[in-house]
Design a protein around this motif. Structure first.
Motif, mmCIF file in Angstrom:
data_model
loop_
_atom_site.group_PDB
_atom_site.id
_atom_site.type_symbol
_atom_site.label_atom_id
_atom_site.label_comp_id
_atom_site.label_asym_id
_atom_site.label_seq_id
_atom_site.Cartn_x
_atom_site.Cartn_y
_atom_site.Cartn_z
ATOM 1 N N GLY A 69 13.821 5.560 -5.909
ATOM 2 C CA GLY A 69 14.017 5.354 -4.482
ATOM 3 C C GLY A 69 13.055 6.085 -3.580
ATOM 4 N N ILE A 70 11.975 6.576 -4.132
ATOM 5 C CA ILE A 70 10.979 7.241 -3.298
ATOM 6 C C ILE A 70 9.908 6.235 -2.900
ATOM 7 N N PRO A 71 9.763 5.973 -1.612
ATOM 8 C CA PRO A 71 8.797 4.978 -1.170
ATOM 9 C C PRO A 71 7.370 5.362 -1.556
ATOM 10 N N VAL A 72 6.629 4.367 -1.967
ATOM 11 C CA VAL A 72 5.239 4.584 -2.340
ATOM 12 C C VAL A 72 4.384 3.560 -1.611
ATOM 13 N N VAL A 73 3.314 4.009 -1.027
ATOM 14 C CA VAL A 73 2.362 3.078 -0.440
ATOM 15 C C VAL A 73 1.029 3.250 -1.155
ATOM 16 N N VAL A 74 0.582 2.175 -1.753
ATOM 17 C CA VAL A 74 -0.691 2.211 -2.446
ATOM 18 C C VAL A 74 -1.770 1.729 -1.489
ATOM 19 N N VAL A 75 -2.856 2.465 -1.397
ATOM 20 C CA VAL A 75 -3.906 2.070 -0.470
ATOM 21 C C VAL A 75 -5.242 1.861 -1.167
ATOM 22 N N VAL A 76 -6.091 1.135 -0.507
ATOM 23 C CA VAL A 76 -7.479 0.917 -0.899
ATOM 24 C C VAL A 76 -7.639 0.034 -2.146
ATOM 25 N N ARG A 77 -7.029 0.454 -3.236
ATOM 26 C CA ARG A 77 -7.103 -0.362 -4.442
ATOM 27 C C ARG A 77 -5.705 -0.893 -4.714
ATOM 28 N N ASN A 78 -5.604 -2.067 -5.277
ATOM 29 C CA ASN A 78 -4.238 -2.519 -5.528
ATOM 30 C C ASN A 78 -3.832 -2.279 -6.967
ATOM 31 N N LEU A 79 -2.552 -2.381 -7.183
ATOM 32 C CA LEU A 79 -1.953 -1.984 -8.436
ATOM 33 C C LEU A 79 -1.046 -3.127 -8.867
ATOM 34 N N PRO A 80 -1.624 -4.132 -9.512
ATOM 35 C CA PRO A 80 -0.845 -5.337 -9.788
ATOM 36 C C PRO A 80 0.375 -5.004 -10.635
ATOM 37 N N GLY A 81 1.495 -5.613 -10.279
ATOM 38 C CA GLY A 81 2.697 -5.412 -11.061
ATOM 39 C C GLY A 81 3.584 -4.289 -10.574
ATOM 40 N N ALA A 82 3.049 -3.433 -9.741
ATOM 41 C CA ALA A 82 3.857 -2.328 -9.252
ATOM 42 C C ALA A 82 4.718 -2.803 -8.089
ATOM 43 N N LYS A 83 5.937 -2.345 -8.101
ATOM 44 C CA LYS A 83 6.900 -2.743 -7.074
ATOM 45 C C LYS A 83 6.773 -1.844 -5.842
ATOM 46 N N VAL A 84 5.586 -1.809 -5.253
ATOM 47 C CA VAL A 84 5.379 -0.908 -4.129
ATOM 48 C C VAL A 84 4.622 -1.613 -3.018
ATOM 49 N N SER A 85 4.608 -0.989 -1.862
ATOM 50 C CA SER A 85 3.855 -1.554 -0.757
ATOM 51 C C SER A 85 2.376 -1.238 -0.926
ATOM 52 N N THR A 86 1.583 -2.115 -0.406
ATOM 53 C CA THR A 86 0.152 -1.961 -0.603
ATOM 54 C C THR A 86 -0.578 -2.215 0.700
ATOM 55 N N LEU A 87 -1.602 -1.443 0.934
ATOM 56 C CA LEU A 87 -2.407 -1.615 2.130
ATOM 57 C C LEU A 87 -3.864 -1.721 1.725
ATOM 58 N N LEU A 88 -4.384 -2.905 1.850
ATOM 59 C CA LEU A 88 -5.763 -3.129 1.433
ATOM 60 C C LEU A 88 -6.594 -3.528 2.632
ATOM 61 N N SER A 89 -7.879 -3.381 2.512
ATOM 62 C CA SER A 89 -8.707 -3.919 3.575
ATOM 63 C C SER A 89 -9.190 -5.299 3.135
ATOM 64 N N ASP A 90 -9.607 -6.066 4.073
ATOM 65 C CA ASP A 90 -9.985 -7.439 3.781
ATOM 66 C C ASP A 90 -11.386 -7.465 3.166
#
Lengths: 345, 345
Positions: free
Chosen positions: A143-164
């Motif tokens: 239950g600890i929120p995770v935000v993945v940035v810059v690179r994505n992490l396919p398959g992970a159940k987390v939020s992701t922030l990528l640039s276009d």
DNA sequence: ACAGTTAATTGGAACGTTCCAAATATGTCA
DNA sequence: TGACATATTTGGAACGTTCCAATTAACTGT
């Protein structure tokens, strides 16, 4: 003066009230009488009391620490990202716990574990190369929120922030084409990262769109660093038919490419057009000023932090993927006549 | 799967042992039977237990966190310093808690307070401009070791790790003199910092030593950044009798000076000799490669961390001041014919 | 089989907070 | 003055560990 930490009950004893009252004062509760508050506050100062957040967390089990781990602090892109995160995190009353993995998954695992033990409320992660979804799974599960940035992490159940990355590369190459270039290279970056392949894809599609045949040799991979850029440029020198322009994997590579060009007596922006990616601070002040796809790392850090905060406050971990838009900042290194800006979706 | 954190007693219950035994297992005590250890370890994995370091600290009141606050993470010098610190801190089994003050004393106070609340075992601080000795006093008083790096903090009862700013500047200027320069400028940096005044002092003494009269105008202060360097160079252009060489406050300034020279069609290393200070990573790969006084930020971070660790382990806060030696790395930007290195005490 | 060791295990009492229900003080109204 | 409401204050029970003294189990050698 040193030895035993003074605690809430020491204050209480000194003030002749109960520890509960002191606690109330500490939390700024309106329940406590103005006079008592003053007396207690004074004592808190005098006795050099320092709040023990560990003990507090123990009871209320929600800390005010957010963790951020980046893969390379030395790269100013990530340093700025961290600064951006820090801004919103601080103003939300949280504190940041920054670590760097040095692009090592093992180290990354260690620091994430350590952060968990220290009870972070959320994590912002720019994953090291080779990170698996399983590396963040336990976090998300508990239950600890995770935000993945810059690179994505396919398959992970987390939020992701990528640039276009795709769109940015495409618009940069379009710009070069409009400037009349036909032989355009893509330089730097490793082939096995999603970021790299997205940018290369944008590069290809832009060429295709303009009906320019793709020359496979023109995609020159190298380390995503200044040194890597320099070697990529050197390699290009041996081509029979040299490119006249290049989109670089990132700004560091672009600077390296400029170095490499100069060593061969080619002036970037005159004999050869160079475009970078990221828009690090130095891009503006370099000579020639670097035309680049602006990613605004600080803004990205802020958005990531906001996303994380939202989830922490909502008390649920979503799986949201955001793509931040990106814009081409035209400066001198591409040899464009005028200074203009092109917006992207 | 989420909700209630599983604790040591949950494990104990599941394994049919007491919580004390589980605790022993966690600490790798040799007192516990091999079979029990295995059973417990298995359960620890299965139930997704995560150690609560906060609770542990509460009891034994000595944490494994060390804090580091730098004044500007965006400057790669400090980023590298942090990386150096991280290396030794990690290998000592501690974790790093990095914050940046953005050169604001207020923010710095905040983050230091926050670190204190979170129970750091020690602090490494690169103070923001204007930091007072009183800002670290409470830390030191309560027995938490503090190591101040890069800038010194007169009056504070803490250990300090500085680089040999005086000696480095002196040897750089000597080098320029040996190269035949007589009109040498000092560019960049604010006058009110100790670091700046030490470097200027070294610059002056080297000139004096060589019997060269000091021209007050040749000390051109500016922001210690690339942009600052560029403006300093522009200002120099208006002098009747221009310098032929400059020692710059740091590498960022030096790059800026190079930018400024180029805008005026002077090629750094040819028409004008430039020397920087710090030896950031880009110094080597820039064109022309920057001659600079090498401070090795990463090594400095390591030494600072070692110093801190020593004090943490000794359980006492010393007041030790170390000056790390520094060496001139001769590259192209000073126009020297050969590549050589000069060691300093 | 017994004392004497040694090896494993175990209850509780801390640690410094927060939170709740309950107690006490203070004020108001008739 | 008594009854009620409101403003303050307060004990204790958590929270998840560690540590100590004490207990129990498992071996010795005779």
């Amino acid at each position: 003066m040193s030895k035993a930490r003074t605690s809430i009950v020491d204050i209480a004893r000194a003030a002749g009230v109960s520890k509960s009252t002191v606690s109330l004062v500490l939390q700024g509760s309106p329940l406590v009488n103005e006079k008592t508050r003053e007396k207690v506050s004074a004592l808190i100062n005098d006795l050099g009391y320092v709040y023990n957040r560990g003990a507090a967390n123990l009871r209320q089990s929600k800390s005010k620490i957010i963790g951020i781990v980046v893969n390379d602090l030395t790269n100013s892109f990530f340093a700025e990202l961290a600064v951006g995160v820090d801004m919103v995190v601080q103003s939300a009353g949280y504190v940041q716990f920054l670590a760097h993995s040095g692009e090592s998954v093992d180290r990354q695992r260690q620091v994430i574990a350590s952060m968990r033990e220290n009870g972070i409320a959320g994590l912002i992660l720019s994953p090291a190369r080779g990170t698996e979804a399983s590396d963040v799974k336990p976090l998300a599960d508990s239950g600890i929120p995770v935000v993945v940035v810059v690179r994505n992490l396919p398959g992970a159940k987390v939020s992701t922030l990528l640039s276009d990355n795709y769109g940015g590369a495409k618009s940069a190459v379009r710009h070069l084409i409009n400037l009349g270039h036909r032989r355009i290279a893509f330089m730097g970056g490793f082939a096995d990262t999603a970021v790299s392949s997205d940018r290369v894809r944008g590069y290809r599609d832009a060429l295709m769109e303009a009906g320019i045949a793709l020359n496979q040799n023109f995609v020159i991979h190298s380390a995503p660093s200044r040194a890597g850029g320099a070697t990529a440029a050197e390699r290009m020198m041996f081509f029979d038919e040299r490119p006249t322009a290049a989109l670089c994997f990132n700004d560091a590579v672009a600077f390296g490419v400029c170095d490499g060009l100069r060593s061969n007596d080619i002036e970037p922006g005159k004999g050869f057009a160079v475009i970078g990616f990221d828009d690090v601070i130095e891009a503006k002040t370099a000579v020639p000023a670097l035309t680049t796809v602006s990613v605004d790392p600080q803004g990205m850090g802020q958005r990531a932090a906001q996303l994380l905060m939202k989830q922490i406050n909502a008390g649920q971990v979503d799986q949201e993927t955001l793509v931040t838009s990106v814009r081409l900042v035209v400066r001198q290194s591409c040899g464009a006549p005028v200074r203009q800006t092109e917006e992207l979706a």
